[in-house]
Motif scaffolding. Sequence first.
Motif: not given
Length: 306
Positions: A109-110, A115-120, A166-174, A294-299
């Motif tokens: 996931v990280p 590469f997809i969400l530009k999350q380091k 990753i995609l679930t994390g992206k859309y779950t709040n919508d 660091k801030k937790k990865d919400k994904t």
Amino acid sequence: MKKRLLADIILLFVAFIWGATFVLVQQAISFLEPFTFNAVRFLFAAFLLLIWFILFNRDQVKKINKKLFISGLFIAACLFSGYALQTMGLLYTTSSKAGFITGLSVVLVPLLGFFILKQKPRAIAVIGSLVAVAGLFLLSFGDSFLLNKGDVLVLGCAIAFAMHIILTGKYTNDFPSMLLTITQITGVAIFSSIGAFIFEDWKVVFNQDIILQKDVLIALFVTAVLATAVAFFAQTKLQQYTTPTRVALIFAMEPVFAAITAYYWADERLSVFAIIGCLLIFMGMIFSELPTHKKKDKTLQNVKSA
């Protein structure tokens, strides 16, 4: 505190169910081909979720829109690919190995998120990934150093499941969780049905001598009801009472349960190299989820495996 403890216990049971289903699915696909099995499984699960929605979530009907369907289908495509590759991989590899390789999705996931969400990715996640890759090498090649086709298929499954997270994390709040869950489960059922219609003899589902086989019925019931409908619902409802890191660590137990159930139910044995590989993969999963300042990865709030 009581709610958090109860949530962790139930989610641990979900991880056990997912781990245990590797053996059940492996037995069932000797009667039903992979696409056909998944089509029946997800159609049944979607039907159960739809009934639940009608009974308890009818007020969310007004939130159904085109964007929900598109987002759900994207997530469903990843979930479908994961289950299809996993089920096909079980034709060529063991339940215990498939369970551990599938568990790599937590580690991936990280890396894919970068590469997809530009999350380091965090440094600890990179270390965990390297340890897990070393374990995957030992587990897949073992003392023979021969690549198993099933291992490759299940590795593709792990990548697909990571994309699903990753995609679930992206859309779950919508969108409402139940609507998004129903959409993706129904999408997987449709994709699997199309695959069965094109590539397999899907008419065997109407053959009572096959569909009423004890192994098939048990596998369909456990995977559709417990491992899909109930598990997704439990994850959606209970994650609010615990932390993403704890959920990831709990779900990292899935491959451990897969190996344990394969040992007791299928009499599977792993070589010394494979056992070391399993331990390294499990350590990699733990490392990748260790908390930092660091801030937790919400994904990772929507972690999912089989």
